[in-house]
Design a protein around this motif. Structure first.
Motif, PDB file in Angstrom:
ATOM      1  N   THR A   1       0.834  -1.200   0.000  1.00 10.44           N
ATOM      2  CA  THR A   1       0.000   0.000   0.000  1.00 10.44           C
ATOM      3  C   THR A   1       0.870   1.253   0.000  1.00 10.44           C
ATOM      4  OG1 THR A   1      -1.800  -1.128   1.187  1.00 10.44           O
ATOM      5  CG2 THR A   1      -1.769   1.283   1.283  1.00 10.44           C
TER       6      THR A   1
ATOM      7  N   GLU B   1      -5.643   7.445   8.241  1.00 10.16           N
ATOM      8  CA  GLU B   1      -6.495   6.268   8.065  1.00 10.16           C
ATOM      9  C   GLU B   1      -6.284   5.186   9.116  1.00 10.16           C
ATOM     10  OE1 GLU B   1      -6.275   5.081   3.797  1.00 10.16           O
ATOM     11  OE2 GLU B   1      -5.006   6.865   3.650  1.00 10.16           O
TER      12      GLU B   1
ATOM     13  N   ALA C   1      -5.773   0.476   9.705  1.00  9.70           N
ATOM     14  CA  ALA C   1      -6.603  -0.114   8.650  1.00  9.70           C
ATOM     15  C   ALA C   1      -6.225   0.403   7.268  1.00  9.70           C
ATOM     16  CB  ALA C   1      -8.079   0.178   8.920  1.00  9.70           C
ATOM     17  N   GLY C   2      -5.647   1.605   7.199  1.00 12.69           N
ATOM     18  CA  GLY C   2      -5.262   2.182   5.918  1.00 12.69           C
ATOM     19  C   GLY C   2      -4.210   1.366   5.189  1.00 12.69           C
TER      20      GLY C   2
ATOM     21  N   LYS D   1      -5.912  -1.610   3.072  1.00 16.83           N
ATOM     22  CA  LYS D   1      -6.960  -1.342   2.089  1.00 16.83           C
ATOM     23  C   LYS D   1      -6.751  -2.214   0.852  1.00 16.83           C
ATOM     24  CE  LYS D   1      -8.382   3.330   3.267  1.00 16.83           C
ATOM     25  NZ  LYS D   1      -9.764   2.917   3.553  1.00 16.83           N
ATOM     26  N   GLY D   2      -7.834  -2.803   0.386  1.00 19.02           N
ATOM     27  CA  GLY D   2      -7.766  -3.628  -0.816  1.00 19.02           C
ATOM     28  C   GLY D   2      -7.122  -4.976  -0.605  1.00 19.02           C
TER      29      GLY D   2
ATOM     30  N   LYS E   1      -6.606  -3.988  -6.950  1.00 21.91           N
ATOM     31  CA  LYS E   1      -5.888  -3.688  -5.706  1.00 21.91           C
ATOM     32  C   LYS E   1      -5.451  -2.231  -5.659  1.00 21.91           C
ATOM     33  CE  LYS E   1      -1.710  -5.296  -5.482  1.00 21.91           C
ATOM     34  NZ  LYS E   1      -0.897  -4.046  -5.544  1.00 21.91           N
TER      35      LYS E   1
ATOM     36  N   LEU F   1      -8.366   0.281  -5.275  1.00 21.23           N
ATOM     37  CA  LEU F   1      -8.846   0.337  -3.899  1.00 21.23           C
ATOM     38  C   LEU F   1      -7.843   1.032  -2.983  1.00 21.23           C
ATOM     39  CD1 LEU F   1     -10.377  -3.247  -3.577  1.00 21.23           C
ATOM     40  CD2 LEU F   1     -11.614  -1.090  -3.788  1.00 21.23           C
ATOM     41  N   GLN F   2      -6.555   0.817  -3.242  1.00 24.59           N
ATOM     42  CA  GLN F   2      -5.531   1.465  -2.427  1.00 24.59           C
ATOM     43  C   GLN F   2      -5.498   2.968  -2.656  1.00 24.59           C
ATOM     44  OE1 GLN F   2      -2.198  -0.884  -3.796  1.00 24.59           O
ATOM     45  NE2 GLN F   2      -2.033  -1.984  -1.869  1.00 24.59           N
TER      46      GLN F   2
ATOM     47  N   ALA G   1      -8.493   6.253  -1.481  1.00 21.14           N
ATOM     48  CA  ALA G   1      -8.529   6.967  -0.212  1.00 21.14           C
ATOM     49  C   ALA G   1      -7.546   8.125  -0.165  1.00 21.14           C
ATOM     50  CB  ALA G   1      -8.227   6.013   0.947  1.00 21.14           C
TER      51      ALA G   1
ATOM     52  N   GLN H   1     -13.105   8.938  -5.347  1.00 16.48           N
ATOM     53  CA  GLN H   1     -12.441   8.347  -4.198  1.00 16.48           C
ATOM     54  C   GLN H   1     -13.409   7.542  -3.331  1.00 16.48           C
ATOM     55  OE1 GLN H   1     -10.701  11.779  -2.402  1.00 16.48           O
ATOM     56  NE2 GLN H   1      -8.854  11.694  -3.615  1.00 16.48           N
ATOM     57  N   THR H   2     -14.684   7.903  -3.383  1.00 14.67           N
ATOM     58  CA  THR H   2     -15.653   7.208  -2.547  1.00 14.67           C
ATOM     59  C   THR H   2     -16.556   6.283  -3.377  1.00 14.67           C
ATOM     60  OG1 THR H   2     -17.140   9.110  -2.747  1.00 14.67           O
ATOM     61  CG2 THR H   2     -15.675   9.073  -0.848  1.00 14.67           C
TER      62      THR H   2
END
Length: 308
Positions: free
Chosen positions: A28, A53, A56-57, A60-61, A126, A129-130, A133, A153-154
């Motif tokens: 990430t 984040e 959990a950041g 992501k993905g 991947k 999704l990374q 954010a 982004q959302t």
């Protein structure tokens, strides 16, 4: 002779799952450094992800690659091992003859080509999704562009929704964005992956042992991973940028255009973004992958012998 051995695919699957769990957080960081903006160096990127984040950041993905990269590595290791065995058996009459450079190179290149078929869509989802954010915006964007970027982004609620959006907007070919760069990365990359592993493992194996120890496999796999991912960084940057492209507008027309624009705007150093992360991440990922792979093969062989 020539029969496909399924054990290589099973062991590759388990090795792939282990590598994702170990390496995804730094993956990430690598993606943000290569395709994001405003992160600076590796340490600053890690701090920003954590502050904005939380832990959990870094994950992501991860759900999609955990499920799919295991299959991806199953194919790569299965194809490589069976291809290398097939080539060696047909090139050498002596079945005890050690593997030579030509055998390893041909098998590695074939594995690299096959890997793009599965790995391209996996990497694309991947990275999408990374990157969604990312909070830093490019300078000079209008209000409408910023609003559009925020919406993007959302947009993705998860890997399945991401695949659905890509297929709806770009069709099946959209799943292979950056495939050309991935071929240029993976075909030579797997040569610099499997070949060093094989020779380092043999060098670390004592003469009175028929098989390498767990430590030898772990060390050889880690070194091979660091070398392979480090040298693959320039084309990895291009691949990541192509796959992350389209956040608010289409920027690159292809591999050549991406290289040209990146060089003109940011200089030669842009192709080494994430080099440190790639090299560091490559060691534990590959060490875990090869160790799990070899131990799984050994366990499967032992089980077969006990069942007979």
């Amino acid at each position: 002779m020539g029969r496909v051995q399924v054990d290589d695919f099973v062991a590759g699957y388990l090795g792939g799952a282990a590598s994702v769990i170990v390496g995804h957080p730094l993956d990430t960081v690598k993606a943000r450094l290569q395709a994001g903006q405003g992160y600076g160096n590796t340490f600053n990127c890690i701090l920003r992800i954590y502050r904005n984040e939380n832990v959990a950041g870094f994950f992501k993905g991860m759900s999609f690659p955990l499920a799919s990269i295991a299959i991806y590595n199953s194919v790569v290791f299965g194809v490589y091992s069976n291809a290398q065995r097939f080539i060696s058996q047909h090139r050498h009459t002596d079945r005890k003859c050690s593997r030579d450079l030509i055998d390893l190179t041909c098998a590695s290149m074939l594995a690299g080509l096959v890997s793009v078929g599965i790995g391209g869509p996996v990497d694309l989802v991947k990275i999408k999704l990374q990157m969604q954010a990312q909070t830093s915006l490019s300078e000079g964007l209008s209000l409408n562009q910023k609003t559009s970027l925020f919406y993007y982004q959302t947009t993705y609620r998860g890997p399945i929704h991401c695949v659905y959006c890509i297929l709806r907007q770009e069709g099946f070919t959209g799943m292979y964005r950056g495939a050309g760069a991935m071929i240029l990365r993976d075909v030579p990359g797997y040569c610099i992956y499997f070949i060093p592993y094989t020779y380092i493992c043999e060098w670390l194996t004592l003469d009175h042992h028929n098989t390498p120890s767990a430590f030898s496999v772990w060390l050889a796999g880690g070194i091979a991973g660091a070398i392979s991912w480090g040298t693959a960084t320039p084309m990895d940057v291009v691949k990541t940028r192509l796959q992350a492209d389209g956040l608010y507008k289409q920027k690159y027309k292809g591999v050549k255009d991406c290289i040209s624009q990146s060089y003109q705007n940011e200089g030669l150093q842009v192709f080494f973004r994430g080099f440190t992360v790639n090299a560091i991440r490559g060691f534990p990922m590959s060490a875990a992958m090869f160790l799990t792979y070899e131990l799984s093969l050994k366990a499967l062989k032992t089980k077969k012998e006990s069942d007979q």
